[in-house]
Design a protein around this motif. Structure first.
Motif, PDB file in Angstrom:
ATOM      1  N   PRO A 123       0.988  -1.166  -0.053  1.00 27.96           N
ATOM      2  CA  PRO A 123       0.008   0.044   0.116  1.00 27.96           C
ATOM      3  C   PRO A 123       0.857   1.275   0.038  1.00 27.96           C
ATOM      4  N   LYS A 124       0.344   2.351  -0.557  1.00 29.06           N
ATOM      5  CA  LYS A 124       1.111   3.513  -0.565  1.00 29.06           C
ATOM      6  C   LYS A 124       1.234   4.309   0.738  1.00 29.06           C
ATOM      7  N   SER A 125       0.039   3.977   1.529  1.00 29.18           N
ATOM      8  CA  SER A 125      -0.063   4.380   2.657  1.00 29.18           C
ATOM      9  C   SER A 125       0.105   3.261   3.975  1.00 29.18           C
ATOM     10  N   PRO A 126       0.356   3.521   5.133  1.00 28.05           N
ATOM     11  CA  PRO A 126       0.391   2.440   6.080  1.00 28.05           C
ATOM     12  C   PRO A 126      -0.867   2.041   6.339  1.00 28.05           C
ATOM     13  N   VAL A 127      -0.854   0.630   6.491  1.00 33.41           N
ATOM     14  CA  VAL A 127      -1.907  -0.097   6.525  1.00 33.41           C
ATOM     15  C   VAL A 127      -1.880  -1.169   7.962  1.00 33.41           C
ATOM     16  N   THR A 128      -2.627  -1.271   8.770  1.00 29.41           N
ATOM     17  CA  THR A 128      -2.571  -1.995   9.847  1.00 29.41           C
ATOM     18  C   THR A 128      -3.670  -3.357   9.877  1.00 29.41           C
ATOM     19  N   ILE A 129      -2.853  -4.552   9.907  1.00 26.98           N
ATOM     20  CA  ILE A 129      -4.081  -5.786   9.797  1.00 26.98           C
ATOM     21  C   ILE A 129      -3.856  -6.398  11.419  1.00 26.98           C
ATOM     22  N   LYS A 130      -4.913  -6.999  11.750  1.00 28.39           N
ATOM     23  CA  LYS A 130      -4.993  -7.473  13.070  1.00 28.39           C
ATOM     24  C   LYS A 130      -5.146  -9.095  12.720  1.00 28.39           C
ATOM     25  N   PHE A 131      -4.064  -9.914  13.592  1.00 27.18           N
ATOM     26  CA  PHE A 131      -3.949 -11.167  13.243  1.00 27.18           C
ATOM     27  C   PHE A 131      -4.082 -12.021  14.527  1.00 27.18           C
ATOM     28  N   TRP A 132      -5.601 -13.022  14.739  1.00 29.41           N
ATOM     29  CA  TRP A 132      -5.700 -13.648  15.915  1.00 29.41           C
ATOM     30  C   TRP A 132      -5.230 -15.185  15.818  1.00 29.41           C
ATOM     31  N   HIS A 133      -4.232 -15.482  16.630  1.00 30.24           N
ATOM     32  CA  HIS A 133      -4.084 -16.880  16.581  1.00 30.24           C
ATOM     33  C   HIS A 133      -3.898 -17.672  17.896  1.00 30.24           C
ATOM     34  N   LYS A 153       9.737  -7.033   4.754  1.00 27.32           N
ATOM     35  CA  LYS A 153       9.333  -6.773   3.139  1.00 27.32           C
ATOM     36  C   LYS A 153       8.326  -5.848   2.782  1.00 27.32           C
ATOM     37  N   HIS A 154       7.254  -5.379   3.790  1.00 25.41           N
ATOM     38  CA  HIS A 154       6.337  -4.649   3.528  1.00 25.41           C
ATOM     39  C   HIS A 154       6.088  -3.587   4.394  1.00 25.41           C
ATOM     40  N   PRO A 155       6.999  -2.714   4.583  1.00 31.02           N
ATOM     41  CA  PRO A 155       7.048  -1.663   5.516  1.00 31.02           C
ATOM     42  C   PRO A 155       5.949  -0.934   5.670  1.00 31.02           C
ATOM     43  N   ASN A 156       4.892  -0.846   4.697  1.00 29.48           N
ATOM     44  CA  ASN A 156       3.756   0.013   5.054  1.00 29.48           C
ATOM     45  C   ASN A 156       2.453  -1.179   5.350  1.00 29.48           C
ATOM     46  N   ILE A 157       2.759  -2.249   5.738  1.00 26.12           N
ATOM     47  CA  ILE A 157       1.869  -3.184   6.243  1.00 26.12           C
ATOM     48  C   ILE A 157       2.165  -3.646   7.776  1.00 26.12           C
ATOM     49  N   LYS A 158       1.590  -3.179   8.740  1.00 24.71           N
ATOM     50  CA  LYS A 158       1.799  -3.510  10.067  1.00 24.71           C
ATOM     51  C   LYS A 158       0.821  -4.494  10.527  1.00 24.71           C
ATOM     52  N   SER A 427     -11.422  -0.996   3.920  1.00 25.15           N
ATOM     53  CA  SER A 427     -10.924  -0.256   2.590  1.00 25.15           C
ATOM     54  C   SER A 427     -10.273  -1.376   1.706  1.00 25.15           C
ATOM     55  N   GLN A 428     -10.297  -1.056   0.248  1.00 22.77           N
ATOM     56  CA  GLN A 428      -9.772  -2.026  -0.490  1.00 22.77           C
ATOM     57  C   GLN A 428      -8.155  -2.312  -0.265  1.00 22.77           C
ATOM     58  N   ASP A 429      -7.265  -1.234   0.316  1.00 23.99           N
ATOM     59  CA  ASP A 429      -6.090  -1.369   0.741  1.00 23.99           C
ATOM     60  C   ASP A 429      -6.076  -2.530   1.773  1.00 23.99           C
ATOM     61  N   GLU A 430      -6.914  -2.151   2.890  1.00 25.55           N
ATOM     62  CA  GLU A 430      -6.985  -3.294   3.864  1.00 25.55           C
ATOM     63  C   GLU A 430      -7.200  -4.493   3.618  1.00 25.55           C
ATOM     64  N   ASP A 431      -8.023  -4.761   2.645  1.00 25.62           N
ATOM     65  CA  ASP A 431      -8.362  -6.272   2.027  1.00 25.62           C
ATOM     66  C   ASP A 431      -7.220  -6.780   1.340  1.00 25.62           C
ATOM     67  N   LEU A 432      -6.470  -5.878   0.510  1.00 25.50           N
ATOM     68  CA  LEU A 432      -5.550  -6.549  -0.202  1.00 25.50           C
ATOM     69  C   LEU A 432      -4.435  -6.825   0.706  1.00 25.50           C
ATOM     70  N   ALA A 433      -3.969  -5.758   1.761  1.00 27.51           N
ATOM     71  CA  ALA A 433      -2.873  -6.227   2.630  1.00 27.51           C
ATOM     72  C   ALA A 433      -3.275  -7.569   3.456  1.00 27.51           C
ATOM     73  N   THR A 434      -4.501  -7.629   3.651  1.00 22.90           N
ATOM     74  CA  THR A 434      -5.050  -8.947   4.322  1.00 22.90           C
ATOM     75  C   THR A 434      -4.654 -10.170   3.662  1.00 22.90           C
ATOM     76  N   TRP A 435      -4.915 -10.129   2.398  1.00 23.71           N
ATOM     77  CA  TRP A 435      -4.754 -11.100   1.300  1.00 23.71           C
ATOM     78  C   TRP A 435      -3.097 -11.211   1.168  1.00 23.71           C
ATOM     79  N   GLU A 436      -2.341 -10.165   1.150  1.00 24.92           N
ATOM     80  CA  GLU A 436      -1.105 -10.425   1.131  1.00 24.92           C
ATOM     81  C   GLU A 436      -0.522 -10.963   2.191  1.00 24.92           C
TER      82      GLU A 436
END
Length: 537
Positions: A123-133, A153-158, A427-436
């Protein structure tokens, strides 16, 4: 619309309260049959293909093929008997030519997964995704470390990782997602099981993955072909137009552990069929002056290892997707319940105390039983207890292989363990970051390292070529159980929301049998079938 959503969420909560833990991760021994090669040429593995449905009896035809590792590849999975059009996608077949994707056999339907662009999303701007495990202790630490490779490898995906400080179980996560569906507090990615998916899809919170798999940032032809086909087919849901809702993460299967020293002591062989299994159990019981039983099993939450996997291995099937009907009165079901009931009644099988966690494993470690059927995940715990003398364990050489099968039925077991579920973001970027991130968890690089750390089964062929994973396999004979899983784990438990409640029905029925002298087995199975079918009417 609100009333409909509330009804769905109410059913979600009911299902969550009945959640029983499925099997989980780790490894064990070289099978008695040929295992997949781990050379570069084996990145295209032995192919076994194709299930056909017969009218009343399931039969399967196995075809073997090998693939050259250039631009074309074909991968296929064993289609053992019992893997028919109603076996919940029990057998999967992958075939690919050029850029046409791979074709999977999902519940008797040929489903083609098209390749995507193979690009990486940033993503062009930072995106945060939450992971529960629910991975804890050393596994949890290893997972956090590997996720560090992704964020580097993905500095804009936290990635915000939450495992409740090592306290989350699968039950906890299911409960939290169920509650989050009403409060809006949902993760982007969570570990979970197939039978959770229908409730979440109906609640309109699940993220469908086909659009991403075949999109610009999806999987290339080579990446698709690298997956063992059953790993992909596991996440496809026929009742939702063959949409993918579960992605690869931690893969395991029920296997049969055995005490190699006891077999050698009493001149016995590793059984291949259920008849051999019973005969060997009787022999060790008699030859040990009734000090060692043949088989120990749990009667608390036994639906996976004691029921589902053995039914497939007997050439049976217990859920028909087309008819939407459970079957537990067929020959496979009768043979399975009669076998375990007779074994306990006559002393050569024993059950563990349902109030003592892992007592079945402990009795195996104490050499009170020759055989123990459990997840590949049990391998590391058995090895650790034997090395430390924990829980009364006495050191011996153990091993494991595919569970027994009925005569004239191909060896088979179920594949299970936690996959990862995606949830819709803002957002679309959040969903794409989730898939990534999900794509990373299923990638060959992650799968090889994760399998080495945890003992889970790698989902890709090239993971077997990882130097670290090769070293892990060579470290101890019992570490090679994943090769058994990759060759024979092609059956799946029902991918329907009702199966969670169904697991409890099966468990309660089996538990009740062992509290009843001279139980009427046909009546028990008929009631089990009737109760299961009430769930799907």
């Amino acid at each position: 619309m609100k009333k409909k959503l509330s009804a769905v969420l109410a059913s979600l909560i009911v299902l969550a309260t009945m959640l029983a833990a499925c099997g989980d991760p780790t490894a064990t021994t070289i099978p008695a049959t040929t295992a997949p090669a781990t050379t570069a040429a084996a990145a295209a593995t032995t192919a076994k293909a194709a299930t056909t449905a017969a009218a009343t009896t399931a039969a399967a035809t196995t075809a073997a093929a090998t693939t050259a590792a250039a631009t074309t590849a074909a991968a296929a999975t064993t289609a053992p008997a019992g893997a028919t059009t109603t076996s919940a996608g029990a057998a999967t077949t992958a075939a690919a030519t050029g850029g046409n994707g791979v074709t999977l056999d999902v519940s008797g339907t040929q489903v083609t997964v098209k390749p995507g662009g193979g690009q990486s999303f940033e993503p062009k701007s930072p995106v945060t995704i939450k992971f529960w495990h629910s991975q804890s202790k050393d596994n949890g630490k290893a997972l956090t470390q590997l996720i560090g490779d992704f964020t580097a490898k993905h500095p804009n995906i936290k990635v915000e990782i939450d495992n409740g400080n090592d306290t989350y179980t699968y039950d906890t996560i299911n409960d939290k997602i169920t509650q989050g569906a009403t409060t809006g507090q949902l993760p982007n990615v969570a570990t979970g099981y197939e039978n959770w998916v229908p409730a979440f899809v109906d609640a309109k919170i699940s993220l469908p993955l086909n659009q991403f798999i075949s999109g610009q940032y999806g999987l290339s032809q080579a990446q698709l072909q690298d997956y063992y086909p059953q790993m992909l087919a596991r996440g496809v849901f026929p009742q939702y137009g063959n949409e993918t809702y579960l992605w690869v993460f931690a893969n395991s299967a029920p296997v049969m552990y055995y005490n190699k020293d006891l077999l050698d002591k009493y001149s016995l062989k590793v059984p291949e069929t259920w008849d051999d299994f019973v005969a060997t159990s009787k022999s060790v019981y008699d030859k040990s002056n009734k000090e060692v039983s043949g088989f120990v099993f749990k009667i608390a939450n036994p639906a996976s290892e004691l029921w589902a996997a053995p039914i497939f291995a007997r050439g049976g099937q217990f859920y028909d997707y087309q008819a939407k009907k459970f079957t537990t009165t067929d020959k496979a079901s009768q043979d399975q319940l009669n076998m375990i009931y007779d074994g306990v009644k006559n002393g050569y099988f024993i059950t563990s105390d349902p109030n003592v966690n892992n007592q079945d494993q402990q009795l195996f470690e104490q050499q009170k039983a020759l055989f123990y059927i459990s997840s590949t995940s049990s391998r590391s715990f058995i090895a650790s207890d034997l090395a430390k003398g924990a829980n009364g364990a006495t050191k011996f050489n153990f091993n494991g292989t595919i569970i027994p099968h009925a005569t004239n039925v191909k060896p088979v077991t179920t594949i299970y363990g936690g996959g990862v579920l995606g949830f819709k973001g803002k957002s679309q970027d959040e969903d794409l970051a989730t898939w990534e991130f999900m794509k990373f968890l299923g990638s060959a690089d992650f799968q090889g390292k994760w399998a080495t750390f945890s003992g889970y089964v790698p989902a890709t062929k090239s993971a077997l070529e990882s130097p670290d994973y090769k070293a892990f396999l060579d470290k101890a004979p019992e570490n090679k159980i994943p090769l058994v899983v990759l060759q024979y784990a092609t059956a799946f438990e029902p991918k329907i929301g009702q199966w969670q409640a169904g697991r409890k029905i099966v468990g309660d029925a089996l538990f009740g049998v062992f509290q009843t002298p001279n139980a009427d087995i046909p009546s028990v199975l008929k009631k089990m079938e009737d109760d299961l079918n009430k769930l799907v009417k």
